[in-house]
Design a protein around this motif. Structure first.
Motif, PDB file in Angstrom:
ATOM      1  N   THR A   1      -0.284  17.104  11.104  1.00  0.00           N
ATOM      2  CA  THR A   1      -1.204  17.619  12.124  1.00  0.00           C
ATOM      3  C   THR A   1      -2.410  16.720  12.341  1.00  0.00           C
ATOM      4  OG1 THR A   1      -2.351  18.991  10.478  1.00  0.00           O
ATOM      5  CG2 THR A   1      -0.525  20.008  11.690  1.00  0.00           C
TER       6      THR A   1
ATOM      7  N   GLY B   1      -5.362  19.802  15.487  1.00  0.00           N
ATOM      8  CA  GLY B   1      -4.489  19.667  14.324  1.00  0.00           C
ATOM      9  C   GLY B   1      -4.949  20.483  13.134  1.00  0.00           C
TER      10      GLY B   1
ATOM     11  N   LEU C   1      -4.030  24.174  13.345  1.00  0.00           N
ATOM     12  CA  LEU C   1      -2.643  24.464  12.981  1.00  0.00           C
ATOM     13  C   LEU C   1      -2.472  24.488  11.469  1.00  0.00           C
ATOM     14  CD1 LEU C   1       0.235  24.984  13.909  1.00  0.00           C
ATOM     15  CD2 LEU C   1       0.578  22.506  14.052  1.00  0.00           C
ATOM     16  N   SER C   2      -3.107  23.527  10.773  1.00  0.00           N
ATOM     17  CA  SER C   2      -3.022  23.487   9.306  1.00  0.00           C
ATOM     18  C   SER C   2      -3.520  24.783   8.691  1.00  0.00           C
ATOM     19  CB  SER C   2      -3.836  22.306   8.770  1.00  0.00           C
ATOM     20  OG  SER C   2      -3.222  21.087   9.064  1.00  0.00           O
TER      21      SER C   2
END
Length: 490
Positions: A171, A178, A181-182
């Motif tokens: 990500t 990103g 999302l993590s």
């Protein structure tokens, strides 16, 4: 030969029977509680190296990185940044102290279920699942394979770290979102725990404690298989539970104040404290930052964290197949020696190549050597203090103080984790390369402590654990030897 990893057709110690499919599935599901904890640890350190995350929350760190003259040790010395990574553990510390009473009231299976279902409510509820899972594993496992099964919690914790590290690496290329999302993918391990907890029985000890003997017998039969002497094992468990019920009130007061529980109290503090003072938790959190400190770029640093977590994951398999064959103390001592060598070597390389002021650029061969040494360190932790730091507290407490003792142990571990994650980046900035010598000193102390004061618990049934303390050269003076306790076979 006593012990071994997974000898499917071997007899379970004392009561007969073998390893059943139900036993293995139950332990795998319970151990998966470590996924949540591991993912939290892995994702927190990774997102703090992502430029989009730093720009939004910690712009002062980016300013330091852009300066022409900079101290490599101090790039990430930000109180706000350390507060982000350490805040998870304050709620967990408080929750772990009350989780024991809650577990006793509703059962260990229910706590695992609750921990997964309410993960999004915060780390406080998650800590209850972390509290219950190792004890659950210890109580349902046959004594002969208890160490192997209890390492499952650490194994899944490391799977969580590896998955988080891989997710961070992937990500990081997504720029603006990103890191979101993590963090958001933490829902996945919570969902697995929630679904899995619906499939497993509660422990016989917990069921007996709540007045359900028929359910306890059925659960034990399901776990041990038709060849096991379930009535004999249940009788021993029931005797221990009855002893606990007679002294049910004031478990925390007893372990804190009564002389006969002094060794248990010392270990409840010492084992989790020493486990964290190996320095591995800050290495797990901040390995991407550490790799950037020794000269790797952001993506390379994230990949280094993946490699480090993978090494730790492979190393725990060594513990799984040896902890019940050679015992706990051997792994503690050999792992301690390996960690000391690694930490001293890293301290020397960083001191001689980066320097005391952090202004020098480390050559790639030496940076690579640091990565190799940290992998060597991570492997040693993975087959010694990593799993054993969960195994020992889950098995040493008598049933009357087991929940309280485990609660203290988890609280100490989370409290120490909070302090270390809150202070590590500042310590790295001020101690420089000596940070690793500092941890080497602690590992030396804890290795000596284990060699002198921890009795070997390999293969000892939980109901017979009192006898090993009574016969110990030092702790025996605190404990009246209970002649009714079945002698162990160490």
């Amino acid at each position: 030969m006593d012990g071994g990893g997974f000898v499917v057709n071997g007899p379970a110690s004392d009561y007969g029977g073998g390893l059943t499919f139900s036993m293995i599935v139950t332990c795998v599901v319970a151990a998966s509680g470590g996924l949540i904890f591991g993912y939290d640890v892995g994702v927190s350190g990774g997102v703090t190296t992502m430029e989009s995350f730093l720009r939004l929350f910690f712009p002062e760190v980016l300013r330091k990185m852009s300066e022409a003259k900079r101290d490599e040790y101090c790039l990430y010395d930000s109180q706000k940044l350390t507060a982000f990574t350490s805040s998870l553990y304050i709620a967990g510390l408080a929750a772990s102290l009350v989780a024991g009473s809650l577990t006793k009231a509703v059962g260990r299976q229910a706590i695992l279920l609750l921990g997964g279902a309410l993960f999004f409510a915060g780390a406080a509820v998650n800590a209850a699942a972390v509290n219950a899972a190792p004890v659950y594993l210890a109580e349902v496992s046959p004594p002969r394979w208890r160490g192997a099964f209890t390492t499952g919690f650490q194994f899944f914790l490391l799977i969580g770290v590896v998955v988080a590290s891989v997710v961070n690496y992937a990500t990081a290329r997504l720029r603006r979102w990103g890191w979101r999302l993590s963090v958001g993918l933490a829902a996945a391990p919570a969902a697995l725990l929630l679904l899995g907890a619906l499939l497993i029985p509660d422990t016989p000890s917990s069921l007996l404690h709540r007045g359900m003997p028929d359910a306890a017998r059925a659960a034990l039969r399901r776990l041990r298989g038709p060849a096991a002497d379930v009535d004999a094992e249940l009788k021993d468990v029931a005797r221990a539970v009855e002893d606990a019920r007679r002294n049910e009130e004031g478990a925390f007061a007893r372990i804190l104040l009564q002389r006969r529980y002094r060794p248990h109290l010392v270990m409840a503090f010492a084992v989790p404290l020493f486990q964290q003072l190996t320095g591995v938790i800050v290495l797990a959190f901040f390995s991407p930052i550490l790799f950037q400190t020794v000269g790797f770029g952001s993506n390379a640093a994230l990949m280094g964290a993946v490699i480090l977590a993978a090494v730790d994951l492979v190393a725990i398999l060594v513990s799984t197949f040896t902890v019940d064959r050679y015992g706990r103390k051997v792994l503690f001592i050999l792992g301690g020696v390996q960690m000391i060598i690694s930490l001293v070597a890293v301290s020397w390389i960083m001191g001689s190549k980066i320097g005391g002021n952090g202004g020098a650029t480390i050559a790639k061969p030496y940076a690579t050597a640091v990565v190799v040494l940290l992998c060597f360190f991570s492997a040693a932790y993975g087959w010694s203090w990593g799993p054993l730091g969960w195994i020992i507290p889950s098995e040493i407490f008598p049933v009357e103080i087991r929940s309280a003792g485990q609660g203290i142990s988890v609280a100490v571990g989370l409290g120490c984790t909070f302090v270390q994650t809150q202070t590590f980046l500042a310590m790295l900035c001020r101690f420089k390369f000596a940070t690793f010598a500092y941890y080497a000193g602690w590992v030396t102390l804890m290795t000596v402590f284990v060699a002198a004061f921890l009795p070997e618990t390999r293969g000892v049934p939980l109901e017979s654990m009192r006898s090993i303390w009574a016969r110990h050269w030092y702790w025996g003076r605190f404990i009246e030897d209970d002649r009714n306790v079945v002698e162990d076979r160490t």
